[in-house]
Design a protein around this motif. Structure first.
Motif, mmCIF file in Angstrom:
data_model
loop_
_atom_site.group_PDB
_atom_site.id
_atom_site.type_symbol
_atom_site.label_atom_id
_atom_site.label_comp_id
_atom_site.label_asym_id
_atom_site.label_seq_id
_atom_site.Cartn_x
_atom_site.Cartn_y
_atom_site.Cartn_z
ATOM 1 N N GLY A 179 0.839 -1.188 0.000
ATOM 2 C CA GLY A 179 0.000 0.000 0.000
ATOM 3 C C GLY A 179 0.875 1.238 0.000
ATOM 4 N N VAL A 180 0.381 2.321 -0.609
ATOM 5 C CA VAL A 180 1.165 3.540 -0.721
ATOM 6 C C VAL A 180 0.246 4.734 -0.482
ATOM 7 C CG1 VAL A 180 0.827 3.556 -3.236
ATOM 8 C CG2 VAL A 180 2.700 4.860 -2.241
ATOM 9 N N ARG A 181 0.785 5.762 0.156
ATOM 10 C CA ARG A 181 0.039 6.994 0.386
ATOM 11 C C ARG A 181 1.020 8.146 0.544
ATOM 12 N NH1 ARG A 181 -2.096 7.103 6.696
ATOM 13 N NH2 ARG A 181 -0.048 6.950 7.682
ATOM 14 N N PRO A 182 0.605 9.372 0.176
ATOM 15 C CA PRO A 182 1.490 10.524 0.378
ATOM 16 C C PRO A 182 1.736 10.760 1.863
ATOM 17 C CG PRO A 182 -0.288 11.041 -1.157
ATOM 18 C CD PRO A 182 -0.630 9.731 -0.538
ATOM 19 N N ALA A 217 7.577 12.702 0.209
ATOM 20 C CA ALA A 217 7.706 11.273 0.501
ATOM 21 C C ALA A 217 6.366 10.570 0.375
ATOM 22 C CB ALA A 217 8.281 11.064 1.906
ATOM 23 N N VAL A 218 6.450 9.264 0.160
ATOM 24 C CA VAL A 218 5.282 8.391 0.246
ATOM 25 C C VAL A 218 5.567 7.335 1.305
ATOM 26 C CG1 VAL A 218 4.466 8.734 -2.109
ATOM 27 C CG2 VAL A 218 6.139 6.932 -1.647
ATOM 28 N N GLU A 219 4.541 6.989 2.055
ATOM 29 C CA GLU A 219 4.646 5.949 3.066
ATOM 30 C C GLU A 219 4.173 4.625 2.477
ATOM 31 O OE1 GLU A 219 2.319 7.435 6.274
ATOM 32 O OE2 GLU A 219 3.867 8.851 6.943
ATOM 33 N N GLY A 238 7.507 1.333 5.477
ATOM 34 C CA GLY A 238 8.690 1.894 4.851
ATOM 35 C C GLY A 238 8.363 3.248 4.264
ATOM 36 N N GLN A 239 9.362 3.885 3.668
ATOM 37 C CA GLN A 239 9.164 5.218 3.094
ATOM 38 C C GLN A 239 10.121 5.411 1.939
ATOM 39 O OE1 GLN A 239 10.121 9.253 5.103
ATOM 40 N NE2 GLN A 239 7.950 8.950 5.551
ATOM 41 N N ALA A 240 9.658 6.126 0.919
ATOM 42 C CA ALA A 240 10.497 6.512 -0.206
ATOM 43 C C ALA A 240 10.229 7.978 -0.499
ATOM 44 C CB ALA A 240 10.187 5.662 -1.441
ATOM 45 N N SER A 241 11.265 8.702 -0.969
ATOM 46 C CA SER A 241 11.113 10.140 -1.154
ATOM 47 C C SER A 241 11.872 10.616 -2.384
ATOM 48 C CB SER A 241 11.590 10.898 0.088
ATOM 49 O OG SER A 241 12.973 10.667 0.310
ATOM 50 N N PHE A 242 11.549 11.841 -2.812
ATOM 51 C CA PHE A 242 12.246 12.522 -3.891
ATOM 52 C C PHE A 242 12.014 14.016 -3.707
ATOM 53 C CE2 PHE A 242 8.050 12.902 -5.335
ATOM 54 C CZ PHE A 242 7.976 13.729 -6.437
ATOM 55 N N ALA A 254 3.209 8.204 -7.905
ATOM 56 C CA ALA A 254 4.170 7.280 -7.303
ATOM 57 C C ALA A 254 3.655 5.859 -7.494
ATOM 58 C CB ALA A 254 4.355 7.580 -5.825
ATOM 59 N N VAL A 255 4.452 5.002 -8.127
ATOM 60 C CA VAL A 255 4.091 3.607 -8.376
ATOM 61 C C VAL A 255 4.999 2.715 -7.538
ATOM 62 C CG1 VAL A 255 3.804 1.795 -10.098
ATOM 63 C CG2 VAL A 255 3.365 4.184 -10.723
#
Length: 495
Positions: free
Chosen positions: A143-146, A158-160, A220-224, A234-235
């Motif tokens: 699952g992904v969310r801003p 970032a997205v969580e 987890g988290q990813a950012s740019f 964000a995919v």
């Protein structure tokens, strides 16, 4: 008639089957009866309790323009796949197979397959039943969310992430790749059914990617860092131990006071409003992003309405990315609509000599929890004989457990009736506080004005109601082509 799957869920590509059992109501198997079944498939995403994450393509990365009429096909069970027929055996049973290649031609991702079977009894009366099996794309889901609503350009966004198993429980130490795309829109006008419409085509440019391993809690988290404002997608893609993949997507709205290039249709005079939550509670504060096409400050009319106008105020939109903070009141339940009407007047600095207007509408669902009463019905005795009087104690409390003075009704129903047909009364809270439709009308001459828009020659065929076209339409178009520009009146100043 009942349908029972041999498994509730499976990996996509595995074989499965449905057991149909037909039994007469008074007992005894219904042997030798004709059966016809249809199989359908639909998109599937797990329902994970807690904070909202997108488990599926909710960012609309795989965008499809469905044309004038919108998406076609698909009923209550989704898209039709196949069908078949058979006859119940001596025990009233029939096996309906779901072969491994059932979803071979269906788009990627997890799918919910539903079988609907119809049995014709000895009086040719049809009796139907249905059941479903979920075919998962991989061993888990991401699952992904801003992380933040409407982050600013030039700063880290970032997205969580949350990885879960089929039951929605946290699945730790999963490999996830996140790709960030900047989304821009190409707009063109096309003619369908004698009418013009705007077609949109997304242009996605990869701007960053990051590989993440989620923690033991599945998070987890990813950012740019987005360099400019606008729309981003964000995919996130999870890869399981067997190499199978499952993807989810979400949209990020990046604000920039100098950005006003949102997807907005000047022909429809519309603009989009985006909100930070799918549902609100009384006492929350909703954030509404107004995606205005006007780069400079303009005045706007903010309206809160539901059937009647509830509140209104004049506000200023400072550029194309204004976020409005709206306190959610208890009287907004079960929903309200926020409308923003922005007007750009003609000024000396305007390159366009015409005034412009935009309308955006968004629904704000508000949980009606404060109206929910808890009713406890307790019999003073458990067993009775004919002629006895049954006495029940009724306790009514609020959701917090406080006693409430309330009216109530009591009904006694023969259980045999409910065996044949379930109670058709909806839940009382849902009946009285179901979401209300948008029922306002708002009009202005600017909404239907063609000033400032490119000229479009009327299309032959005109509308969906029939008529039009023919020699008269051709003559009219020819006459327009023959008119000399010098002889045509071209300026229509306001009078």
């Amino acid at each position: 008639v009942t349908l029972t799957p041999d498994k509730e869920e499976a990996l996509r590509g595995e074989a499965a089957e449905m057991l149909l059992e037909a039994v007469y109501f008074f007992g005894g198997s219904a042997a030798g009866l004709d059966v016809h079944w249809s199989i359908y498939e639909d998109d599937y995403a797990p329902d994970v309790p807690g904070p909202y994450y997108a488990f599926g393509d909710y960012g609309n990365f795989n965008y499809v323009d469905y044309g004038f009429f919108g998406p076609q096909g698909g009923g209550v069970f989704g898209n039709y796949l196949t069908e078949g027929s058979g006859t119940t055996d001596e025990n009233g049973n029939l096996i309906i197979p779901l072969p491994p290649d059932l979803l071979q031609e269906v788009e990627e991702g997890s799918r919910k397959v539903t079988v609907e079977a119809q049995v014709m009894d000895i009086t040719n009366f049809p009796v139907t039943s249905n059941a479903s099996i979920v075919f998962h794309a991989a061993d888990g889901y991401v699952g992904v969310r801003p992380a933040d609503f409407a982050p600013a350009a030039g700063r880290e966004s970032a997205v969580e992430l949350l990885t879960v198993d089929w039951e929605g429980e946290a699945l730790g130490n999963q490999n996830v790749e996140v790709i960030f795309y900047q989304r821009e829109w190409e707009r063109e006008r096309s003619g369908d059914y004698g009418m013009y419409r705007t077609e949109w085509k997304p242009v996605d440019t990869e701007v960053a990617r990051e590989s993440v391993t989620t923690g033991a809690n599945g998070k987890g988290q990813a950012s740019f860092v987005p360099e400019e404002g606008g729309s981003y997608v964000a995919v996130a893609t999870l890869t399981d131990s067997a190499g199978r993949t499952q993807s989810s997507s979400t949209t990020l709205w990046v604000i920039d006071e100098n950005f006003a290039g949102w997807r907005t249709d000047p022909h429809q005079r519309t603009m989009d409003l985006e909100v930070d939550q799918a549902q609100y509670q009384a006492g929350d504060s909703a954030q509404i992003l107004v995606q205005s096409p006007f780069p400079g400050p303009v005045k706007a009319w903010l309206i809160i309405e539901r059937g009647n106008l509830i509140e209104q105020q004049v506000i200023t939109l400072n550029g194309g990315s204004t976020v409005i903070d709206l306190p959610i009141k208890a009287e907004y339940a079960p929903n309200v609509y926020a409308s923003v009407v922005a007007i750009k007047p003609v000024t000396r600095e305007s390159l366009n000599p015409y005034a412009d207007i935009r309308l955006g509408i968004v629904e704000l669902p508000v949980a009606p929890d404060q109206f929910d009463l808890q009713v406890t019905l307790t019999p003073q005795e458990l067993f009775f004989e004919p002629g006895d009087t049954a006495v029940y104690d009724v306790l009514v409390t609020s959701k917090e457990g406080s006693p409430v003075s309330a009216d109530f009704s009591l009904a006694m129903v023969d259980l045999a009736v409910l065996t044949l047909k379930e109670d058709n009364a909806p839940p009382i809270l849902e009946a009285f506080y179901s979401p209300q439709p948008y029922s306002s009308q708002l009009g202005s001459g600017l909404f239907i004005s063609g000033e400032g828009l490119e000229v479009e020659v009327p299309l032959e065929g005109g509308g969906l109601g029939g008529g039009g076209g023919g020699e008269m339409a051709e003559a009219s178009v020819a006459k327009l082509d023959e008119e000399e520009e010098d002889d045509a009146r071209a300026e229509f100043p306001d009078t």
